[in-house]
Design a protein around this motif. Structure first.
Motif, PDB file in Angstrom:
ATOM      1  N   PHE A  35       0.827  -1.200   0.000  1.00 26.53           N
ATOM      2  CA  PHE A  35       0.000   0.000   0.000  1.00 26.53           C
ATOM      3  C   PHE A  35       0.868   1.259   0.000  1.00 26.53           C
ATOM      4  O   PHE A  35       0.638   2.186  -0.782  1.00 26.53           O
ATOM      5  CB  PHE A  35      -0.932  -0.021   1.212  1.00 26.53           C
ATOM      6  CG  PHE A  35      -1.774   1.213   1.342  1.00 26.53           C
ATOM      7  CD1 PHE A  35      -2.804   1.450   0.451  1.00 26.53           C
ATOM      8  CD2 PHE A  35      -1.532   2.127   2.339  1.00 26.53           C
ATOM      9  CE1 PHE A  35      -3.577   2.581   0.565  1.00 26.53           C
ATOM     10  CE2 PHE A  35      -2.298   3.255   2.462  1.00 26.53           C
ATOM     11  CZ  PHE A  35      -3.320   3.489   1.566  1.00 26.53           C
ATOM     12  N   LEU A  36       1.881   1.285   0.836  1.00 24.62           N
ATOM     13  CA  LEU A  36       2.776   2.441   0.905  1.00 24.62           C
ATOM     14  C   LEU A  36       3.607   2.583  -0.370  1.00 24.62           C
ATOM     15  O   LEU A  36       3.898   3.702  -0.802  1.00 24.62           O
ATOM     16  CB  LEU A  36       3.675   2.337   2.128  1.00 24.62           C
ATOM     17  CG  LEU A  36       2.947   2.440   3.474  1.00 24.62           C
ATOM     18  CD1 LEU A  36       3.915   2.190   4.623  1.00 24.62           C
ATOM     19  CD2 LEU A  36       2.258   3.781   3.617  1.00 24.62           C
ATOM     20  N   ALA A  37       3.962   1.478  -0.990  1.00 19.95           N
ATOM     21  CA  ALA A  37       4.686   1.539  -2.263  1.00 19.95           C
ATOM     22  C   ALA A  37       3.807   2.143  -3.348  1.00 19.95           C
ATOM     23  O   ALA A  37       4.286   2.905  -4.199  1.00 19.95           O
ATOM     24  CB  ALA A  37       5.160   0.146  -2.665  1.00 19.95           C
ATOM     25  N   GLY A  38       2.530   1.830  -3.323  1.00 15.49           N
ATOM     26  CA  GLY A  38       1.607   2.432  -4.282  1.00 15.49           C
ATOM     27  C   GLY A  38       1.486   3.929  -4.087  1.00 15.49           C
ATOM     28  O   GLY A  38       1.470   4.694  -5.056  1.00 15.49           O
ATOM     29  N   ILE A  39       1.413   4.354  -2.843  1.00  8.36           N
ATOM     30  CA  ILE A  39       1.349   5.791  -2.557  1.00  8.36           C
ATOM     31  C   ILE A  39       2.631   6.475  -3.013  1.00  8.36           C
ATOM     32  O   ILE A  39       2.599   7.552  -3.614  1.00  8.36           O
ATOM     33  CB  ILE A  39       1.081   6.035  -1.062  1.00  8.36           C
ATOM     34  CG1 ILE A  39      -0.335   5.590  -0.702  1.00  8.36           C
ATOM     35  CG2 ILE A  39       1.285   7.496  -0.691  1.00  8.36           C
ATOM     36  CD1 ILE A  39      -0.640   5.649   0.759  1.00  8.36           C
ATOM     37  N   ALA A  40       3.767   5.863  -2.740  1.00 14.82           N
ATOM     38  CA  ALA A  40       5.042   6.434  -3.156  1.00 14.82           C
ATOM     39  C   ALA A  40       5.139   6.529  -4.680  1.00 14.82           C
ATOM     40  O   ALA A  40       5.685   7.497  -5.210  1.00 14.82           O
ATOM     41  CB  ALA A  40       6.195   5.608  -2.604  1.00 14.82           C
TER      42      ALA A  40
ATOM     43  N   VAL B 281       2.619   6.967  -6.788  1.00 17.05           N
ATOM     44  CA  VAL B 281       1.769   8.086  -7.214  1.00 17.05           C
ATOM     45  C   VAL B 281       2.468   9.416  -6.932  1.00 17.05           C
ATOM     46  O   VAL B 281       2.471  10.312  -7.780  1.00 17.05           O
ATOM     47  CB  VAL B 281       0.395   8.023  -6.522  1.00 17.05           C
ATOM     48  CG1 VAL B 281      -0.405   9.279  -6.771  1.00 17.05           C
ATOM     49  CG2 VAL B 281      -0.372   6.798  -6.990  1.00 17.05           C
ATOM     50  N   ILE B 282       3.061   9.549  -5.771  1.00 18.02           N
ATOM     51  CA  ILE B 282       3.768  10.783  -5.441  1.00 18.02           C
ATOM     52  C   ILE B 282       4.936  11.004  -6.403  1.00 18.02           C
ATOM     53  O   ILE B 282       5.162  12.124  -6.874  1.00 18.02           O
ATOM     54  CB  ILE B 282       4.239  10.764  -3.977  1.00 18.02           C
ATOM     55  CG1 ILE B 282       3.032  10.848  -3.039  1.00 18.02           C
ATOM     56  CG2 ILE B 282       5.218  11.894  -3.686  1.00 18.02           C
ATOM     57  CD1 ILE B 282       3.353  10.644  -1.586  1.00 18.02           C
ATOM     58  N   GLY B 283       5.651   9.937  -6.729  1.00 26.13           N
ATOM     59  CA  GLY B 283       6.740  10.046  -7.678  1.00 26.13           C
ATOM     60  C   GLY B 283       6.286  10.480  -9.047  1.00 26.13           C
ATOM     61  O   GLY B 283       6.931  11.313  -9.701  1.00 26.13           O
ATOM     62  N   ILE B 284       5.163   9.962  -9.506  1.00 25.40           N
ATOM     63  CA  ILE B 284       4.621  10.365 -10.810  1.00 25.40           C
ATOM     64  C   ILE B 284       4.217  11.819 -10.803  1.00 25.40           C
ATOM     65  O   ILE B 284       4.504  12.568 -11.744  1.00 25.40           O
ATOM     66  CB  ILE B 284       3.437   9.458 -11.194  1.00 25.40           C
ATOM     67  CG1 ILE B 284       3.935   8.047 -11.506  1.00 25.40           C
ATOM     68  CG2 ILE B 284       2.675  10.029 -12.382  1.00 25.40           C
ATOM     69  CD1 ILE B 284       2.821   7.039 -11.674  1.00 25.40           C
ATOM     70  N   VAL B 285       3.573  12.256  -9.727  1.00 27.14           N
ATOM     71  CA  VAL B 285       3.140  13.641  -9.643  1.00 27.14           C
ATOM     72  C   VAL B 285       4.331  14.592  -9.600  1.00 27.14           C
ATOM     73  O   VAL B 285       4.319  15.656 -10.250  1.00 27.14           O
ATOM     74  CB  VAL B 285       2.224  13.842  -8.417  1.00 27.14           C
ATOM     75  CG1 VAL B 285       1.963  15.308  -8.145  1.00 27.14           C
ATOM     76  CG2 VAL B 285       0.901  13.112  -8.609  1.00 27.14           C
ATOM     77  N   LEU B 286       5.354  14.239  -8.869  1.00 23.64           N
ATOM     78  CA  LEU B 286       6.501  15.135  -8.725  1.00 23.64           C
ATOM     79  C   LEU B 286       7.368  15.208  -9.984  1.00 23.64           C
ATOM     80  O   LEU B 286       8.069  16.195 -10.182  1.00 23.64           O
ATOM     81  CB  LEU B 286       7.356  14.700  -7.536  1.00 23.64           C
ATOM     82  CG  LEU B 286       6.714  14.895  -6.165  1.00 23.64           C
ATOM     83  CD1 LEU B 286       7.644  14.385  -5.077  1.00 23.64           C
ATOM     84  CD2 LEU B 286       6.367  16.349  -5.927  1.00 23.64           C
ATOM     85  N   THR B 287       7.336  14.206 -10.829  1.00 20.41           N
ATOM     86  CA  THR B 287       8.164  14.225 -12.029  1.00 20.41           C
ATOM     87  C   THR B 287       7.509  14.943 -13.190  1.00 20.41           C
ATOM     88  O   THR B 287       8.144  15.141 -14.218  1.00 20.41           O
ATOM     89  CB  THR B 287       8.522  12.790 -12.467  1.00 20.41           C
ATOM     90  OG1 THR B 287       7.329  12.059 -12.705  1.00 20.41           O
ATOM     91  CG2 THR B 287       9.400  12.123 -11.444  1.00 20.41           C
ATOM     92  N   GLU B 288       6.289  15.337 -13.061  1.00 15.21           N
ATOM     93  CA  GLU B 288       5.605  16.026 -14.161  1.00 15.21           C
ATOM     94  C   GLU B 288       5.949  17.463 -14.237  1.00 15.21           C
ATOM     95  O   GLU B 288       6.281  18.215 -13.534  1.00 15.21           O
ATOM     96  CB  GLU B 288       4.104  15.842 -14.012  1.00 15.21           C
ATOM     97  CG  GLU B 288       3.756  14.408 -14.129  1.00 15.21           C
ATOM     98  CD  GLU B 288       2.663  14.151 -15.108  1.00 15.21           C
ATOM     99  OE1 GLU B 288       2.024  15.088 -15.572  1.00 15.21           O
ATOM    100  OE2 GLU B 288       2.481  12.993 -15.419  1.00 15.21           O
TER     101      GLU B 288
END
Length: 65
Positions: A51-56, A58-65
């Protein structure tokens, strides 16, 4: 995708972004309401780790945009 493309191609970019964000938000809501109770019942450390890996992710995708 092939059936929806003629309709989606006519939508301007800001409106399409808004609609896609609403769709993604609904997907996250449905996933969270079904997966969080299941993760609590599992009592396995890997359930919370996944679950935490999934959240990480999503955060990684958002921050790289």
């Amino acid at each position: 995708m092939l059936a929806a493309y003629p309709f989606i191609s006519r939508i301007d970019a800001p409106l399409l972004g808004t609609l896609l964000s609403l769709s993604a938000g609904m997907l996250v809501y449905v996933g969270a309401t079904h997966l969080l109770p299941e993760a609590e019942h599992q009592r396995r450390p890997f359930a919370w780790l996944a679950f935490l890996a999934g959240i990480a992710t999503v955060i990684g995708i958002v921050l790289t945009e």
